[in-house]
Design an enzyme around this catalytic site. Sequence first.
Site, PDB file in Angstrom:
ATOM      1  N   LYS A 118       0.818  -1.211   0.000  1.00 38.66           N
ATOM      2  CA  LYS A 118       0.000   0.000   0.000  1.00 38.66           C
ATOM      3  C   LYS A 118       0.862   1.275   0.000  1.00 38.66           C
ATOM      4  O   LYS A 118       0.399   2.340  -0.402  1.00 38.66           O
ATOM      5  CB  LYS A 118      -0.973  -0.022   1.173  1.00 38.66           C
ATOM      6  CG  LYS A 118      -2.039  -1.100   0.960  1.00 38.66           C
ATOM      7  CD  LYS A 118      -3.123  -1.083   1.995  1.00 38.66           C
ATOM      8  CE  LYS A 118      -4.265  -2.018   1.625  1.00 38.66           C
ATOM      9  NZ  LYS A 118      -3.952  -3.451   1.829  1.00 38.66           N
TER      10      LYS A 118
HETATM   11  C1  LIG Z   1      -4.629  -4.510   1.229  1.00 34.00           C
HETATM   12  C2  LIG Z   1      -3.897  -5.807   1.127  1.00 34.00           C
HETATM   13  C3  LIG Z   1      -4.290  -6.817   0.215  1.00 34.00           C
HETATM   14  C4  LIG Z   1      -5.522  -6.697  -0.654  1.00 34.00           C
HETATM   15  O1  LIG Z   1      -5.387  -5.768  -1.700  1.00 34.00           O
HETATM   16  P1  LIG Z   1      -6.672  -5.225  -2.481  1.00 34.00           P
HETATM   17  O2  LIG Z   1      -6.174  -4.149  -3.350  1.00 34.00           O
HETATM   18  O3  LIG Z   1      -7.618  -4.721  -1.421  1.00 34.00           O
HETATM   19  O4  LIG Z   1      -7.261  -6.380  -3.236  1.00 34.00           O
HETATM   20  C5  LIG Z   1      -3.501  -7.962   0.132  1.00 34.00           C
HETATM   21  N1  LIG Z   1      -2.421  -8.133   0.920  1.00 34.00           N
HETATM   22  C6  LIG Z   1      -2.028  -7.195   1.797  1.00 34.00           C
HETATM   23  C7  LIG Z   1      -0.836  -7.448   2.644  1.00 34.00           C
HETATM   24  C8  LIG Z   1      -2.745  -6.000   1.942  1.00 34.00           C
HETATM   25  O5  LIG Z   1      -2.340  -5.076   2.829  1.00 34.00           O
END
Ligand SMILES: *Cc1c(COP(=O)(O)O)cnc(C)c1O
Length: 468
Positions: A118
């Site tokens: 993220k």
């Molecule tokens: C947010 C997250 C996901 C999921 O990603 P999306 O874009 O919501 O599908 C998967 N793995 C981790 C570690 C995350 O923080």
Amino acid sequence: MKYISTRGQAPALNFEEVLLAGLASDGGLYVPEELPKFSKEEIASWAGLSYADLAKKIIAPFVADTIPQQDLNAIIDDTYSTAGGDRVFAHDAVAPLKQLDANLWVLELFHGPTLAFKDFALQLLGRLLDYVLEKRGEKVVIMGATSGDTGSAAIEGCRRCDNVDIFILHPHNRVSDVQRKQMTTIMGDNIHNIAIEGNFDDCQQMVKESFADQSFLGGRKLVAVNSINWARIMAQIVYYFHASLSLGGPHREISCSVPTGNFGDIFAGYLAKGMGLPIKQLVVATNCNDILHRCISNNDYSKQELVHTLSPSMDIMVSSNFERLLFDLHDRDGAQISDLMERLNNEAVSLDEKRLVKARELFDSYAVDDEACCQVIADMFERTEELLDPHTAIGVKAAQEQRWDAETPMVALATAHPVKFPDPVVKAGCKAPDLPHHLEDLFDRPERYEVLPKDLAAVQAFVSKHIS
Ligand SMILES: *Cc1c(COP(=O)(O)O)cnc(C)c1O
């Protein structure tokens, strides 16, 4: 570039307006009116570019009419460049590929400050917000709910924005210690962590209701930092191109397997493909909260009770970004999406034959339970000494189960560092890893957060009292 709502009723906006918006006024999500397209020759000419320089090529068409190219380039360099001392991403490749098996790779997206993918989007988002708000002379409020990773990435991304007050709600005692500390040890007058005596859905619900009626903010506007914000999706398109170019693309196809919750990350892969990147397979990897796997494999798009798993960042009942795909599958007919999303609240929804066939051409899917997830962590560690975090392990398992052929390089997205989720690592019989260098003293740092009841009025009173 204009952006339109998936529900067809809200006005079209430009990039700057979309950046500052939450949901569209008709309840939909914004998508580009038209995707930029790159030829194979053009993509091929980008081989060898640094991550930052590649990002400039891909992001420019989405943004260029609202932010001058030179300023945009400076923002992108500040985010992704690895030259100089102030770098954001710890690895020189920014998003390095590591080989696990014959033609199976992981794309390590966890070298940012909060150790999850993220950071790729939220570091850029924070800088874009700062730039745009400074120019407009405006201040905004960010309110976000987190089950762990979004909160810390949003705080890290926006901590230096003087024009942003940020309030992050997390469920009290229901995020991991590392996750909580990553949020609550960042000190700043504009940073506020709120632990809600409730679960993630309660947090999410309060944020949603606050967006719907913003009168408690005394004129300030709320900005969304979850993946309904278009800028997050946009930033994530870049690493699909980066991975492809590193593996012989665009002259050679790659496939990608993506640990999926809200469908933001894999949607970025779908867009990369739409922009001309040769991607053969996109595999939706889910845990037991498998609405997307049920939809693609069995045409069952119905809500089911939330299950708490060892991969908490993928624990969701409904994936908000799936609406963006449904919009394309329904030939961008906003009225149909409005109707479909309305019905989803009350009944099991299925896709008609034509749409289902299209969805299956675009995506494969696989669901992995906790036991299998731990098994993959143990197996991979034994064979390669690579320690996978539980989300990544789900992507790797789905890649192994769903790949059509052995010749196409398969890239599983490694969405978090295993240190964030030690429980499944220990369950798998492996030793929990040490915190990386820049977080070594995380557990000694002082924390600051407010515990509040599951009560919208109390939360809104706290927010309005602490706006700068
Ligand atoms: C947010 C997250 C996901 C999921 O990603 P999306 O874009 O919501 O599908 C998967 N793995 C981790 C570690 C995350 O923080």
